[in-house]
Design a protein around this motif. Sequence first.
Motif, mmCIF file in Angstrom:
data_model
loop_
_atom_site.group_PDB
_atom_site.id
_atom_site.type_symbol
_atom_site.label_atom_id
_atom_site.label_comp_id
_atom_site.label_asym_id
_atom_site.label_seq_id
_atom_site.Cartn_x
_atom_site.Cartn_y
_atom_site.Cartn_z
ATOM 1 N N LEU A 1 0.818 -1.214 0.000
ATOM 2 C CA LEU A 1 0.000 0.000 0.000
ATOM 3 C C LEU A 1 0.854 1.268 0.000
ATOM 4 C CD1 LEU A 1 -2.845 -1.028 2.485
ATOM 5 C CD2 LEU A 1 -2.949 -0.916 -0.012
ATOM 6 N N VAL A 2 2.019 1.194 0.641
ATOM 7 C CA VAL A 2 2.913 2.361 0.674
ATOM 8 C C VAL A 2 3.535 2.614 -0.699
ATOM 9 C CG1 VAL A 2 5.105 3.237 1.592
ATOM 10 C CG2 VAL A 2 3.433 2.203 3.134
ATOM 11 N N LEU A 3 3.965 1.542 -1.370
ATOM 12 C CA LEU A 3 4.660 1.693 -2.648
ATOM 13 C C LEU A 3 3.718 1.836 -3.848
ATOM 14 C CD1 LEU A 3 7.550 -0.927 -2.227
ATOM 15 C CD2 LEU A 3 7.678 1.553 -1.984
ATOM 16 N N LEU A 4 2.497 1.325 -3.701
ATOM 17 C CA LEU A 4 1.555 1.312 -4.824
ATOM 18 C C LEU A 4 1.314 2.681 -5.456
ATOM 19 C CD1 LEU A 4 -0.307 -0.337 -6.612
ATOM 20 C CD2 LEU A 4 -2.103 -0.098 -4.884
ATOM 21 N N PRO A 5 1.063 3.750 -4.691
ATOM 22 C CA PRO A 5 0.815 5.052 -5.323
ATOM 23 C C PRO A 5 1.984 5.531 -6.192
ATOM 24 C CG PRO A 5 0.165 5.097 -3.019
ATOM 25 C CD PRO A 5 0.919 3.825 -3.225
ATOM 26 N N PHE A 6 3.208 5.296 -5.734
ATOM 27 C CA PHE A 6 4.385 5.707 -6.505
ATOM 28 C C PHE A 6 4.451 4.948 -7.830
ATOM 29 C CE2 PHE A 6 5.466 6.499 -2.053
ATOM 30 C CZ PHE A 6 5.914 7.811 -2.105
ATOM 31 N N GLN A 7 4.139 3.636 -7.778
ATOM 32 C CA GLN A 7 4.185 2.841 -9.003
ATOM 33 C C GLN A 7 3.075 3.234 -9.966
ATOM 34 O OE1 GLN A 7 6.516 1.206 -10.000
ATOM 35 N NE2 GLN A 7 5.853 -0.266 -11.542
ATOM 36 N N LEU A 8 1.895 3.526 -9.445
ATOM 37 C CA LEU A 8 0.782 3.929 -10.296
ATOM 38 C C LEU A 8 1.086 5.244 -11.010
ATOM 39 C CD1 LEU A 8 -2.290 3.011 -8.061
ATOM 40 C CD2 LEU A 8 -1.450 1.796 -10.080
ATOM 41 N N VAL A 9 1.693 6.184 -10.295
ATOM 42 C CA VAL A 9 2.080 7.457 -10.919
ATOM 43 C C VAL A 9 3.144 7.213 -11.985
ATOM 44 C CG1 VAL A 9 3.224 9.672 -10.535
ATOM 45 C CG2 VAL A 9 1.480 8.869 -8.928
ATOM 46 N N GLY A 10 4.117 6.351 -11.673
ATOM 47 C CA GLY A 10 5.175 6.032 -12.635
ATOM 48 C C GLY A 10 4.630 5.401 -13.891
ATOM 49 N N LEU A 11 3.652 4.515 -13.730
ATOM 50 C CA LEU A 11 3.030 3.871 -14.890
ATOM 51 C C LEU A 11 2.192 4.861 -15.696
ATOM 52 C CD1 LEU A 11 1.923 0.490 -13.260
ATOM 53 C CD2 LEU A 11 3.698 0.792 -14.999
ATOM 54 N N ALA A 12 1.467 5.710 -14.988
ATOM 55 C CA ALA A 12 0.575 6.662 -15.663
ATOM 56 C C ALA A 12 1.339 7.633 -16.550
ATOM 57 C CB ALA A 12 -0.250 7.425 -14.625
ATOM 58 N N PHE A 13 2.535 8.053 -16.088
ATOM 59 C CA PHE A 13 3.310 9.049 -16.832
ATOM 60 C C PHE A 13 4.591 8.462 -17.420
ATOM 61 C CE2 PHE A 13 0.796 11.372 -13.688
ATOM 62 C CZ PHE A 13 0.178 12.328 -14.488
ATOM 63 N N ASP A 14 4.697 7.123 -17.383
ATOM 64 C CA ASP A 14 5.860 6.417 -17.924
ATOM 65 C C ASP A 14 7.162 7.009 -17.370
ATOM 66 O OD1 ASP A 14 7.035 4.376 -19.343
ATOM 67 O OD2 ASP A 14 7.282 5.558 -21.175
ATOM 68 N N LEU A 15 7.225 7.180 -16.068
ATOM 69 C CA LEU A 15 8.409 7.709 -15.399
ATOM 70 C C LEU A 15 9.366 6.567 -15.054
ATOM 71 C CD1 LEU A 15 6.611 10.138 -12.900
ATOM 72 C CD2 LEU A 15 7.558 10.690 -15.161
ATOM 73 N N LYS A 16 10.647 6.881 -14.951
ATOM 74 C CA LYS A 16 11.633 5.852 -14.641
ATOM 75 C C LYS A 16 11.432 5.244 -13.253
ATOM 76 C CE LYS A 16 15.428 6.966 -17.748
ATOM 77 N NZ LYS A 16 16.896 7.229 -17.879
ATOM 78 N N ILE A 17 10.709 5.932 -12.404
ATOM 79 C CA ILE A 17 10.467 5.400 -11.066
ATOM 80 C C ILE A 17 9.736 4.062 -11.126
ATOM 81 C CG2 ILE A 17 8.238 6.589 -10.759
ATOM 82 C CD1 ILE A 17 8.972 6.988 -7.839
ATOM 83 N N ARG A 18 8.986 3.830 -12.205
ATOM 84 C CA ARG A 18 8.259 2.566 -12.331
ATOM 85 C C ARG A 18 9.216 1.381 -12.419
ATOM 86 N NH1 ARG A 18 8.815 0.408 -17.207
ATOM 87 N NH2 ARG A 18 9.117 1.700 -19.055
ATOM 88 N N ARG A 19 10.491 1.624 -12.779
ATOM 89 C CA ARG A 19 11.469 0.549 -12.840
ATOM 90 C C ARG A 19 12.052 0.245 -11.464
ATOM 91 N NH1 ARG A 19 15.429 2.390 -17.823
ATOM 92 N NH2 ARG A 19 13.824 3.184 -19.268
#
Length: 272
Positions: free
Chosen positions: A19-37
């Motif tokens: 639950l803590v990491l999920l929002p960061f990954q969702l934002v990364g996926l939505a905007f194709d940011l490197k954080i998603r990796r």
Amino acid sequence: MITNIRIGLVLFSLVVVTLVLLPFQLVGLAFDLKIRRYVPRLWHRSACFLLGIRIHVHGKMDARRPLMLASNHASWKDILVLGAVADVVYIAKAEVANWPVFGLLAKLQKSIFVVREEKRRTGDQVNEIAARMNAGEIVVLFPEGTTSDGNRLLEVKSSLFGAAAAAAPATAEKIVHVQPAAIAYTRVNGMAMGRYHRPIAAWPGDIELLPHLMGILREGALDVEVAFGDTIDFRAGDNRKKLSADVTAQLRKLLTRHLRGRNYDEYDENVK
């Protein structure tokens, strides 16, 4: 009673981390940011820690790109293990996307889903693999095509290296670096793993997930060796059957060596 409390705490902690990491990954996926990796690696490391999976790395991952890791496949835990070692993305069968739990996790990691039976979609799938590798992502392929019992290497299907063969011409230097990576589950609670504990290490797929997961949680500590082999430079026009044979030879040698306890001395990094 104590075991049940520990299992409850592990599952609760895993939900909290998710639950803590999920929002960061969702934002990364939505905007194709490197954080998603990077976020999946944090999750995989946390999951391995909570499940008691201790990872020992032998050899080094190739620093060159584009890079494809070719690994043996014994269990869903292989995803956690390799995902804890590096920022990787997986090539998965299309049906995995619809699996409970695993399908959602695969989508959150932006896995590359391939439909092997539909040749009309091959071009788009290969283009995506090539684009992801050209962008610096490390792509993982399980060339056995299914999970084993963890004691041996199944037949490596040369057809699955079609992704590397087709992607090579689309990469900047017309080459894909293919590195074998052997995964060997070796110890339970510090003791050498025998046949009795093999069902805990491996997950052939015909075993229900929940009882299998509970068995891992009850044991508490599982050691796994990840051994990187010599990279094979696969160029556009090279023979994928030869690539398959070379990968097979290395994986079989590495897997046998580590299952028998003959580990490398040059490099051994424990992933905390």
